[in-house]
Design a protein around this motif. Structure first.
Motif, short mmCIF file in Angstrom:
data_model
loop_
_atom_site.label_atom_id
_atom_site.label_comp_id
_atom_site.label_asym_id
_atom_site.label_seq_id
_atom_site.Cartn_x
_atom_site.Cartn_y
_atom_site.Cartn_z
N GLU A 193 0.82 -1.21 0.00
CA GLU A 193 0.00 0.00 0.00
C GLU A 193 0.86 1.26 0.00
O GLU A 193 0.55 2.24 -0.72
CB GLU A 193 -0.92 -0.02 1.21
N VAL A 194 1.93 1.26 0.78
CA VAL A 194 2.81 2.44 0.81
C VAL A 194 3.46 2.64 -0.57
O VAL A 194 3.56 3.76 -1.06
CB VAL A 194 3.86 2.31 1.92
N ARG A 195 3.88 1.55 -1.20
CA ARG A 195 4.44 1.69 -2.55
C ARG A 195 3.40 2.23 -3.52
O ARG A 195 3.72 3.09 -4.38
CB ARG A 195 4.97 0.35 -3.05
N SER A 196 2.15 1.77 -3.43
CA SER A 196 1.10 2.29 -4.31
C SER A 196 0.95 3.79 -4.15
O SER A 196 0.78 4.53 -5.14
CB SER A 196 -0.23 1.59 -4.01
N ALA A 197 1.01 4.26 -2.91
CA ALA A 197 0.94 5.70 -2.66
C ALA A 197 2.13 6.42 -3.29
O ALA A 197 2.00 7.50 -3.87
CB ALA A 197 0.88 5.97 -1.17
N LEU A 294 -1.91 8.19 5.54
CA LEU A 294 -1.60 7.91 4.14
C LEU A 294 -2.82 8.03 3.23
O LEU A 294 -2.68 8.05 2.00
CB LEU A 294 -1.03 6.49 4.04
N THR A 295 -4.00 8.18 3.79
CA THR A 295 -5.23 8.16 3.00
C THR A 295 -5.23 9.15 1.84
O THR A 295 -5.65 8.79 0.73
CB THR A 295 -6.45 8.40 3.92
N PRO A 296 -4.80 10.41 2.01
CA PRO A 296 -4.82 11.33 0.87
C PRO A 296 -3.95 10.86 -0.31
O PRO A 296 -4.30 11.11 -1.47
CB PRO A 296 -4.28 12.64 1.46
N LEU A 297 -2.86 10.18 -0.02
CA LEU A 297 -2.00 9.68 -1.09
C LEU A 297 -2.61 8.45 -1.74
O LEU A 297 -2.50 8.25 -2.96
CB LEU A 297 -0.60 9.37 -0.56
N LEU A 298 -3.24 7.60 -0.93
CA LEU A 298 -3.93 6.45 -1.50
C LEU A 298 -5.12 6.88 -2.36
O LEU A 298 -5.49 6.18 -3.32
CB LEU A 298 -4.39 5.51 -0.39
N ALA A 299 -5.71 8.03 -2.05
CA ALA A 299 -6.79 8.56 -2.89
C ALA A 299 -6.27 8.90 -4.28
O ALA A 299 -6.97 8.70 -5.29
CB ALA A 299 -7.42 9.78 -2.23
N HIS A 301 -3.86 7.30 -5.72
CA HIS A 301 -3.71 5.98 -6.32
C HIS A 301 -5.04 5.46 -6.85
O HIS A 301 -5.12 4.96 -7.99
CB HIS A 301 -3.13 5.02 -5.28
N GLU A 302 -6.10 5.58 -6.07
CA GLU A 302 -7.41 5.10 -6.50
C GLU A 302 -7.92 5.91 -7.69
O GLU A 302 -8.57 5.36 -8.60
CB GLU A 302 -8.41 5.17 -5.34
N ALA A 306 -8.91 4.35 -11.31
CA ALA A 306 -10.22 4.62 -11.92
C ALA A 306 -10.07 5.18 -13.33
O ALA A 306 -10.95 4.99 -14.18
CB ALA A 306 -11.01 5.58 -11.04
N ASN A 307 -8.95 5.86 -13.56
CA ASN A 307 -8.68 6.42 -14.89
C ASN A 307 -7.96 5.43 -15.81
O ASN A 307 -7.52 5.80 -16.90
CB ASN A 307 -7.85 7.70 -14.76
N GLY A 308 -7.83 4.18 -15.36
CA GLY A 308 -7.29 3.15 -16.23
C GLY A 308 -5.80 2.90 -16.14
O GLY A 308 -5.26 2.09 -16.90
N LEU A 309 -5.13 3.58 -15.22
CA LEU A 309 -3.69 3.35 -15.07
C LEU A 309 -3.43 2.04 -14.34
O LEU A 309 -4.04 1.77 -13.30
CB LEU A 309 -3.03 4.50 -14.31
N VAL A 310 -2.53 1.24 -14.87
CA VAL A 310 -2.14 0.00 -14.20
C VAL A 310 -0.94 0.27 -13.30
O VAL A 310 -0.40 1.38 -13.26
CB VAL A 310 -1.80 -1.11 -15.23
N ASP A 311 -0.52 -0.74 -12.58
CA ASP A 311 0.62 -0.61 -11.69
C ASP A 311 1.87 -0.27 -12.49
O ASP A 311 1.97 -0.54 -13.70
CB ASP A 311 0.83 -1.91 -10.91
N ALA A 312 2.85 0.30 -11.81
CA ALA A 312 4.15 0.55 -12.42
C ALA A 312 5.02 -0.70 -12.27
O ALA A 312 4.78 -1.53 -11.40
CB ALA A 312 4.82 1.75 -11.76
N PRO A 313 6.06 -0.85 -13.09
CA PRO A 313 6.93 -2.03 -12.97
C PRO A 313 7.61 -2.10 -11.61
O PRO A 313 7.94 -1.08 -11.00
CB PRO A 313 7.97 -1.81 -14.09
#
Length: 340
Positions: A193-197, A294-299, A301-302, A306-313
């Motif tokens: 989750e932290v990496r996603s942020a 961390l919630t504002p940063l995870l927002a 990410h969400e 929602a805009n279609g971006l996939v994870d980064a390598p």
């Protein structure tokens, strides 16, 4: 302090820590010795332990100083001479486990110094709570052609974004050519989750300043821009610690500094000789660091999802992760024939 047979014994944290060959020169250009290095860590003990106390650490050992060979040591075993050493089980990305040293107190730090460890690579979690990453580290990494003036500007952009989101951040030099921006977190989120942020932060910074900053994992896509290295937040990833001394001829320190000094900070000026004086005169720049949400940063990410971006390598040492795009550089990716 006692001395016998070329050994200095330092009384610290209720322990007697032996510094063998204290006069061995570790920084030939400066003339600083192993004992000088130990004294440096004594001088910065309070903020050092505030930054990494209770965390597992990876040791990079230079038995003969910065001019000699080095190696990383993750596994530490208490010995008959030092039965008090504290370790904890850590895991590598492929699942291999080992017992790493825990920076319980300054005695553990000086024990590592005696083993030729100059600085410490620190886990983003405490040994007491390995399930939660309580630090987000924004690594502003200079690509070829990037100046430190550009790094400063990228740090200012990072602060502006985090301020906008209501997240307090604290900078430090890396001890080399970059800047790390730290956010201490409430212990509620795991490393994924932290990496996603961190990915979301990197992408947002690139959107705002595409001329200056990039979230491109592949070097061929970065150009002469500051790379926001989100993968420094991947689970089990260590980062060179605050107040640690780099293995370079100048004895540069990965030094915390206040945001008010960003425009003037010069990494070459922050050494094991100068940092203790700065600390004594101005105090710990990270003293006000408190756990953030961390919630504002995870927002962010969400929103990207929602805009279609996939994870980064992910880095190559990690197994293939769910939702990750093909782990291959664009120039090597197979091109789909037209019409398919």
């Amino acid at each position: 302090m006692a001395k016998a047979d070329d050994v200095e014994v330092l009384a610290v944290a209720g322990r007697s820590v032996r510094i063998t060959s204290p006069g061995k020169v570790f920084f030939p250009e400066r003339g600083d010795t192993k004992l000088d290095l130990a004294r440096y860590y004594l001088a910065v003990a309070e903020p050092l332990m505030a930054a990494m106390g209770g965390r597992p650490v990876l040791l990079q050992r230079f038995p003969n100083g910065v001019g000699g060979s080095s190696f990383f040591q993750k596994r530490v075993t208490p010995t008959k001479a030092d039965p008090w050493l504290t370790t904890t089980v850590v895991s590598t990305p492929n699942g291999t486990t080992s017992n790493a040293l825990v920076a319980v107190d300054l005695a553990h730090v000086l024990w590592a110094v005696n083993m030729g460890c100059l600085g410490f690579h620190v886990w983003p979690n405490t040994a007491a709570d390995p399930a939660h990453a309580d630090e987000l580290r924004v690594d502003l990494d200079p690509s070829p052609g990037v100046t430190f003036t550009m790094i400063r500007e990228a740090a200012a952009e990072t602060k502006a974004l985090l301020d906008e989101l209501g997240v307090a951040s604290f900078p430090k030099t890396t001890g080399s050519r970059g800047i790390h921006v730290y956010v201490r977190l409430l212990p509620r989120w795991d490393g994924v989750e932290v990496r996603s942020a961190a990915v979301a932060v990197a992408r947002e910074l690139e959107r705002r300043r595409p001329d200056l900053m990039t979230a491109a994992w592949w070097k061929e896509e970065r150009g002469s821009r500051v790379f926001v290295d989100f993968n420094q937040n991947a689970p089990h990833k260590t980062v060179f610690g605050a107040w640690s001394v780099r293995a370079n001829p100048h004895g540069q320190v990965s030094a915390p500094f206040p945001w008010s000094e960003l425009a003037a900070i010069e990494p070459r000026d922050l050494t094991l000789a100068t940092v203790p004086t700065r600390l004594a005169e101005h105090g710990d720049p990270w003293a006000a660091m408190t756990p953030q949400d961390l919630t504002p940063l995870l927002a962010l990410h969400e929103r990207d999802r929602a805009n279609g971006l996939v994870d980064a390598p992910w880095p190559p040492v990690y197994p293939k992760m769910p939702g990750e795009p093909p782990r291959v550089a664009p120039s090597r990716a197979k091109k789909v024939p037209e019409g398919e």
